[in-house]
Scaffold this motif. Sequence first.
Motif, PDB file in Angstrom:
ATOM      1  N   TYR A   1      -8.072  35.212   3.394  1.00 36.62           N
ATOM      2  CA  TYR A   1      -7.030  34.226   3.050  1.00 36.62           C
ATOM      3  C   TYR A   1      -6.142  34.693   1.903  1.00 36.62           C
TER       4      TYR A   1
ATOM      5  N   PHE B   1       0.139  27.956   0.950  1.00 38.38           N
ATOM      6  CA  PHE B   1      -0.146  28.331   2.339  1.00 38.38           C
ATOM      7  C   PHE B   1       1.136  28.563   3.134  1.00 38.38           C
TER       8      PHE B   1
ATOM      9  N   VAL C   1       1.733  20.579   7.991  1.00 37.81           N
ATOM     10  CA  VAL C   1       0.704  20.229   7.009  1.00 37.81           C
ATOM     11  C   VAL C   1       0.332  18.761   7.217  1.00 37.81           C
TER      12      VAL C   1
ATOM     13  N   TYR D   1      -2.640  23.703   7.630  1.00 40.44           N
ATOM     14  CA  TYR D   1      -3.450  23.217   6.510  1.00 40.44           C
ATOM     15  C   TYR D   1      -3.427  21.695   6.510  1.00 40.44           C
TER      16      TYR D   1
ATOM     17  N   HIS E   1     -10.210  19.906   1.867  1.00 39.37           N
ATOM     18  CA  HIS E   1      -9.095  20.762   2.289  1.00 39.37           C
ATOM     19  C   HIS E   1      -9.469  21.475   3.582  1.00 39.37           C
TER      20      HIS E   1
ATOM     21  N   PHE F   1      -8.439  23.940   7.102  1.00 33.79           N
ATOM     22  CA  PHE F   1      -7.659  25.135   7.418  1.00 33.79           C
ATOM     23  C   PHE F   1      -7.756  25.465   8.902  1.00 33.79           C
TER      24      PHE F   1
END
Length: 452
Positions: A158, A265, A274, A316, A324, A326
Motif C-alpha cells: 500500500y 488514497f 470513497v 476506500y 477503515h 480497502f
Amino acid sequence: MDLSCFKAYDLRGRVPDQLNPVLAEKIGRAYVEVTGAKKVIVGYDIRLSSPEIAEALSSGLMAAGADVFDIGLCGTEQVYFATSHYKMDGGIMVTASHNPKDHNGMKMVGPESRPISSDNGLNEIRDRVLEPFADAAQQGSYEPLEVMSAYVDHLLGYIDAASLKPMTIVCNAGNGGAGLVIDELEQHLPFEFVKVHHQPDGHFPNGVPNPILRENRAATADAVIEQGAAMGIAWDGDYDRCFFFDENGRFIEGYYIVGLLADQFLRKTGGGKVIHDPRLTWNTLDLVKAAGGEAIESKTGHAFIKQRMRDEDAVYGGEMSAHHYFRDFAYCDSGMIPWLLVAERLCQSGQTLSSLIDARIEAYPASGEINRTIADPPKVIAAIEAKYSVGAKSVSHVDGVSIEFDDWRFNLRMSNTEPVVRLNVESRANIPLMEEKTKELLAEMDRLNEEG
C-alpha cells in the motif's frame, strides 16, 4: 441452551455461561451445514479462553466435513486476508474485540470474506445449533497455515517504501495482538517504534484494549511527548480499528482521519469512489472532491459499508468509529493499512500530523459523537426532526436523521443495541456556532426525554 451471544453482526458473550467449548463445537457444525463451506480459515485473539474455543470450533467444522486451516493467534483482519487470499469458502475469528476479558465471541465471513450477519446466515446458524447433528460421512482435515509473511507483503504493497524516512512512532497494542504485526513490519521500515503495552497478554494487565475510552489514552499520549515521536497509534484487542495521536500527544477524532486517508488514497489511484458514513460528512466531501474522487454516503456499520463498496467498486471506505475499509483488502477493514498510509503522508509532505489535521478541524469543527440515554428514542428523534427540518436546506434518512443548513448540520440516530441516541454536529469554520448548536440540541433532547 443460552444463545444470547448471537448479535446482529457477530457473536459476543461471557465465558463460560454465554459462550463455551460445547457451544463452539455446535456452532462449527451449524456453520458448515448452513453455508456449505468445505474449506474454512480459523484464527483467534489473545484472550485466555480463545485457544480452547477455537479448538472446539475446529472440531465442529471438521465433524461436519469441512477442512480447517488454522492460522493461530492473529487479528481479525488476518482471517479476512487469509479467507480471500487463499480463496477459502469462509473464515471464523474467535475474538470479543474490546469487550471485558471474561468475554469471547466470533466474527464470521463467507467466500471473498463477505460478512455473515443476522440478515444473511447468522440467524440460521443460531437456529441450527438447537437441532441434533450427525457426523459427516467424510471428516474434514486439519492443517496449520502460516499467513503472516503473505499478509505483511500485502500491507507493504500500500505504500511507496522509497518515500519513507526515519521517524519515531509510538505504538500501543494494549496487550492485544497488534504488537506481533509491528514486530514483523519493523524489519521492512525505517521507523523507530516505541512499544507501549506491547506483549500480547489475555489478562489485560493495563485494562481492556479500547482506545475509545479516555482513560486508556494517556499511556500513548505521554509516550509520544516523552519520546518526541512523530505520531502515536493505538489499537483495540483484535486490531481491526486503529486510533491516532499527533506529535503533541493529542487524540485525533476518527472523522478527520477518514478525510486524510481518502485524500492519500485518491492521490495514489488518481480518483475513484470513497464510501463514508452519514454522521459527519463535510470534511470528507471536501477532500474527496478536491482529490478528484466521488464521495458516496452509506448507512453506518461494517456490513453496510462493505456491501456498498462492492456495489460501487470503491477504493476506500471510512467510518469515524476508526474502521477503515480497502478494496484491495477484500473490501474489509484493517487497523494496519491506515497508519502505514498516514506515516507515508508525513514522510512525503514533510508536514507534522497536527498541521495536516488542524487545517481540517478549523474548516469543519465537529462535536464528536455524544451519547444520551433516552427512554423513547424514536419519539425524541421525530420531535427533533419536526422542529429542525423547518427552514433546513436538506433532510436525509440514510442513517437516523441528518439535517443540514448553510453553515451547520447534525446527525441524530439510535443505537441498535441500547436505549441511546447518538448526536454529531459540525459547522463550516465556526467553532462557537458548532458548540452553541450542540448545547441547544442536547438541551432539547433532555427536555423531550423528561416530558416522556
